[in-house]
Structure formats: structure tokens, C-alpha cells
Write a protein that holds these residues in place. Sequence first.
Motif, PDB file in Angstrom:
ATOM      1  N   VAL A 138       0.839  -1.198   0.000  1.00  0.00           N
ATOM      2  CA  VAL A 138       0.000   0.000   0.000  1.00  0.00           C
ATOM      3  C   VAL A 138       0.874   1.248   0.000  1.00  0.00           C
ATOM      4  N   ASP A 139       1.902   1.284   0.835  1.00  0.00           N
ATOM      5  CA  ASP A 139       2.825   2.413   0.907  1.00  0.00           C
ATOM      6  C   ASP A 139       3.870   2.251  -0.190  1.00  0.00           C
ATOM      7  N   MET A 140       3.694   2.990  -1.284  1.00  0.00           N
ATOM      8  CA  MET A 140       4.580   2.852  -2.437  1.00  0.00           C
ATOM      9  C   MET A 140       5.881   3.637  -2.288  1.00  0.00           C
ATOM     10  N   ASP A 141       6.040   4.397  -1.193  1.00  0.00           N
ATOM     11  CA  ASP A 141       7.279   5.142  -0.976  1.00  0.00           C
ATOM     12  C   ASP A 141       8.379   4.276  -0.373  1.00  0.00           C
ATOM     13  N   ILE A 142       8.037   3.101   0.066  1.00  0.00           N
ATOM     14  CA  ILE A 142       9.047   2.221   0.662  1.00  0.00           C
ATOM     15  C   ILE A 142       9.193   0.964  -0.190  1.00  0.00           C
ATOM     16  N   PRO A 143      10.355   0.332  -0.129  1.00  0.00           N
ATOM     17  CA  PRO A 143      10.541  -0.893  -0.905  1.00  0.00           C
ATOM     18  C   PRO A 143       9.580  -1.986  -0.438  1.00  0.00           C
ATOM     19  N   SER A 144       9.177  -2.805  -1.369  1.00  0.00           N
ATOM     20  CA  SER A 144       8.329  -3.945  -1.033  1.00  0.00           C
ATOM     21  C   SER A 144       9.167  -5.006  -0.316  1.00  0.00           C
ATOM     22  N   HIS A 145       8.487  -5.971   0.288  1.00  0.00           N
ATOM     23  CA  HIS A 145       9.214  -7.083   0.922  1.00  0.00           C
ATOM     24  C   HIS A 145      10.072  -7.815  -0.105  1.00  0.00           C
ATOM     25  N   ALA A 146       9.561  -7.953  -1.321  1.00  0.00           N
ATOM     26  CA  ALA A 146      10.327  -8.636  -2.376  1.00  0.00           C
ATOM     27  C   ALA A 146      11.618  -7.883  -2.677  1.00  0.00           C
ATOM     28  N   GLU A 147      11.547  -6.545  -2.760  1.00  0.00           N
ATOM     29  CA  GLU A 147      12.763  -5.752  -2.983  1.00  0.00           C
ATOM     30  C   GLU A 147      13.736  -5.928  -1.826  1.00  0.00           C
ATOM     31  N   ALA A 148      13.212  -5.860  -0.615  1.00  0.00           N
ATOM     32  CA  ALA A 148      14.074  -5.976   0.569  1.00  0.00           C
ATOM     33  C   ALA A 148      14.783  -7.326   0.621  1.00  0.00           C
ATOM     34  N   HIS A 149      14.095  -8.393   0.216  1.00  0.00           N
ATOM     35  CA  HIS A 149      14.715  -9.718   0.227  1.00  0.00           C
ATOM     36  C   HIS A 149      15.725  -9.884  -0.904  1.00  0.00           C
ATOM     37  N   ALA A 150      15.531  -9.179  -2.005  1.00  0.00           N
ATOM     38  CA  ALA A 150      16.451  -9.288  -3.144  1.00  0.00           C
ATOM     39  C   ALA A 150      17.730  -8.480  -2.931  1.00  0.00           C
ATOM     40  N   VAL A 151      17.646  -7.438  -2.113  1.00  0.00           N
ATOM     41  CA  VAL A 151      18.781  -6.532  -1.910  1.00  0.00           C
ATOM     42  C   VAL A 151      19.418  -6.866  -0.569  1.00  0.00           C
ATOM     43  N   LYS A 152      20.444  -7.717  -0.606  1.00  0.00           N
ATOM     44  CA  LYS A 152      21.011  -8.245   0.628  1.00  0.00           C
ATOM     45  C   LYS A 152      22.479  -7.911   0.875  1.00  0.00           C
ATOM     46  N   ASN A 153      23.237  -7.571  -0.174  1.00  0.00           N
ATOM     47  CA  ASN A 153      24.665  -7.347   0.029  1.00  0.00           C
ATOM     48  C   ASN A 153      25.067  -5.991  -0.558  1.00  0.00           C
ATOM     49  N   ALA A 154      26.327  -5.641  -0.406  1.00  0.00           N
ATOM     50  CA  ALA A 154      26.798  -4.321  -0.843  1.00  0.00           C
ATOM     51  C   ALA A 154      26.603  -4.094  -2.341  1.00  0.00           C
ATOM     52  N   VAL A 155      26.794  -5.128  -3.144  1.00  0.00           N
ATOM     53  CA  VAL A 155      26.652  -4.972  -4.595  1.00  0.00           C
ATOM     54  C   VAL A 155      25.195  -4.709  -4.961  1.00  0.00           C
ATOM     55  N   THR A 156      24.278  -5.533  -4.462  1.00  0.00           N
ATOM     56  CA  THR A 156      22.874  -5.338  -4.811  1.00  0.00           C
ATOM     57  C   THR A 156      22.329  -4.045  -4.211  1.00  0.00           C
ATOM     58  N   LYS A 157      22.817  -3.671  -3.038  1.00  0.00           N
ATOM     59  CA  LYS A 157      22.390  -2.393  -2.445  1.00  0.00           C
ATOM     60  C   LYS A 157      22.867  -1.220  -3.291  1.00  0.00           C
ATOM     61  N   SER A 158      24.089  -1.295  -3.789  1.00  0.00           N
ATOM     62  CA  SER A 158      24.611  -0.217  -4.640  1.00  0.00           C
ATOM     63  C   SER A 158      23.817  -0.111  -5.935  1.00  0.00           C
ATOM     64  N   VAL A 159      23.526  -1.242  -6.546  1.00  0.00           N
ATOM     65  CA  VAL A 159      22.719  -1.241  -7.772  1.00  0.00           C
ATOM     66  C   VAL A 159      21.341  -0.656  -7.479  1.00  0.00           C
ATOM     67  N   TRP A 160      20.745  -1.054  -6.354  1.00  0.00           N
ATOM     68  CA  TRP A 160      19.422  -0.560  -5.994  1.00  0.00           C
ATOM     69  C   TRP A 160      19.438   0.958  -5.803  1.00  0.00           C
ATOM     70  N   VAL A 161      20.468   1.486  -5.135  1.00  0.00           N
ATOM     71  CA  VAL A 161      20.545   2.935  -4.912  1.00  0.00           C
ATOM     72  C   VAL A 161      20.725   3.671  -6.239  1.00  0.00           C
ATOM     73  N   VAL A 162      21.580   3.175  -7.112  1.00  0.00           N
ATOM     74  CA  VAL A 162      21.795   3.824  -8.411  1.00  0.00           C
ATOM     75  C   VAL A 162      20.482   3.889  -9.196  1.00  0.00           C
ATOM     76  N   PHE A 163      19.700   2.818  -9.145  1.00  0.00           N
ATOM     77  CA  PHE A 163      18.454   2.757  -9.908  1.00  0.00           C
ATOM     78  C   PHE A 163      17.219   3.025  -9.038  1.00  0.00           C
TER      79      PHE A 163
END
Length: 189
Positions: free
Chosen positions: A70-95
Amino acid sequence: MLIVAYFFGSFLNHNLFLAIHELSHNLAFSTPSHNRWLGIFANLPIGVPMSVTFQKYHLEHHRFQGVDGVDMDIPSHAEAHAVKNAVTKSVWVVFQLFFYAFRPLFLKPKPPGIWELINLLVQVAADASMVCFCGWKSLGYLILSTFVGGGMHPMAGHFISEHYVFAPGQETYSYYGPLNLMTWSVGVT
């Protein structure tokens, strides 16, 4: 062009993101339609129509803070589970802007209204005029400034500090530094 977009255009475009945020709360005028028109005008240098759609979803963010799906300003649970390490977090922040823009389309799509059509038509007309009179590089510069200003950039740090929980029980963090001059003091709570 990337360096100028990062050190100049991104600051200005991010400032406009934040102005659109304030306008989505109808804080400039007492009449909501005047706030929408100013939001559409502030949207022009961003290069892609987002002001009206942002308001539609952002007001739900305040009513349903932290509610997954419902709250579209925060990442979904699926996003949070996919973004787990420094590399995926960096990619997520860039995009980050792409995730922010497309999250509602996948999780809670809403039909566009007349104001979104107006926002789209005004933006397309402005972009076409810019390309006609100034060339494609000018539009590319605006969109690049938008992309880098909402990603791995000091101005975008408030997205993370205001919307993501790092320590249980503390939902946001405040910022009192000089960037508040460019961010309408959004980091101060």
C-alpha cells in the motif's frame, strides 16, 4: 555532460522533486488545483511527467506508512529480500528512481486521471519544444540530471534516511547539514 549533470543539474532537479513533494501536500496555495498546476510547471525540468502521479501515491504513503503493498514510498518485501549485500544495495541505490517509479505499476496500479493526462501533455509539449529549439542533448541532460539526482547522490540520501528502518524502533533519521538549503529542510524532523 555527466559531470555537469551530477554537480549542477542533479541538485536543481532534486530540489524540484522536493518542491513537488511539498506541492503534493497543497502547501503553496490554498486551492489544490493551483498546487497541481505549479507541480506540473516544476515538473518540466525533470523531463518525465511525474508530479500528479506522485501526489496520488504519496498521500497514501502518509496514511498507510510502512504497509507493504500500500505504501509505495518504501521498498516492497520482495525488494528488501532481493537486496542483501553491498553490490545489490549499490545497484538498488543507483536505480532507486526506477524502483520508485515502477513499484506502483507492479504492486498497486491505479487508472490515470485527467490531471495525469494534463501532466503528460504539458511535459511532452515542453520536451518536444526543447528538442526542437535546443536539440536532443538538452533533453538528455535534463533526464540524466534527474537520474543521477535521485540515485547515488548526496541529495538523494534523504530518501534513505527518511524511509528505511536501520534500527528497530527508530523509523527516520534527521540531517542538519548544509544540503538542507537545497532540500527545503526535508531532513529536519
